[in-house]
Design an enzyme around this catalytic site. Structure first.
Site, PDB file in Angstrom:
ATOM      1  CB  ALA A 160      -0.932  -0.015   1.207  1.00 56.21           C
ATOM      2  CG  HIS A 161      -1.087   5.020   0.448  1.00 54.90           C
ATOM      3  ND1 HIS A 161      -0.922   5.801   1.547  1.00 54.90           N
ATOM      4  CD2 HIS A 161      -2.328   4.512   0.532  1.00 54.90           C
ATOM      5  CE1 HIS A 161      -2.017   5.796   2.272  1.00 54.90           C
ATOM      6  NE2 HIS A 161      -2.893   5.005   1.674  1.00 54.90           N
TER       7      HIS A 161
END
Length: 190
Positions: free
Chosen positions: A67-68
């Site tokens: 994920a970011h």
């Protein structure tokens, strides 16, 4: 609403790659050229930092998703001022793992296949396969089957959506999503 002039997929990916390069973001293809071992399909979101100088010391298993704002670091310069040397230890992320937003993966960490690392977790040492790990330092809190069962049960009580907003929802589809979220406090999209 659909874009007025849709961009063909091949041009879209080239555009995304160029914009990432202009912004100074790392891309999977660039990290692979730097030596990152990530065979097969891997999904890496925006603003992920992979220790570029030692990318060759990082392995990410196939079908893993990152994920970011995740940071994967393999070097530790904390002792350099004491010893004159920076320590480098490999990081290994197994197949089919999910690394949550903002997680920090420290030198020497290993994450077993099929594990989920919670958002903001700090991973050092070994995380067994097939567990959900959270916290600082990250510790296994449950098996992934428990998490799956919980959400399958929750999904049976709400409306499921096969499209995401990025898929170009119609106004009616977006209103339906908003209504379900307001009514149930959660929704699931494919």
């Amino acid at each position: 609403m659909e874009p007025l002039y849709p961009v063909p997929p091949s041009r879209r990916s080239i555009r995304r790659e160029l914009l990432a390069r202009i912004r100074g973001e790392q891309t999977l293809s660039r990290m692979r050229r730097a030596g990152l071992r990530a065979p097969g399909p891997v999904s890496i979101a925006a603003r992920v930092y992979i220790d570029e100088m030692f990318a060759w010391a990082i392995t990410i298993g196939a079908h893993s998703r990152i994920a970011h704002d995740v940071r994967i670091i393999v070097h530790d310069a904390a002792v350099k001022h004491l010893t004159g040397y920076t320590e480098v230890r490999p990081v290994e992320i197994g197949e089919s793992c999910y690394i949550g937003a903002g997680a920090l993966i420290l030198p020497g960490a290993t994450i077993g296949a099929g594990s989920i690392i919670g958002a903001g977790a700090v991973v050092r040492g070994d995380i067994p396969r097939g567990v959900v790990a959270t916290g600082n330092p990250a510790k296994a809190v449950k098996h992934v089957t428990e998490l799956r069962e919980r959400h399958v049960t929750l999904q049976s009580a709400v409306t499921l959506f096969d499209k995401r907003p990025s898929d170009g929802l119609t106004e009616l589809e977006e209103r339906a999503m908003r209504a379900v979220l307001a009514r149930d406090g959660r929704l699931y999209v494919r």
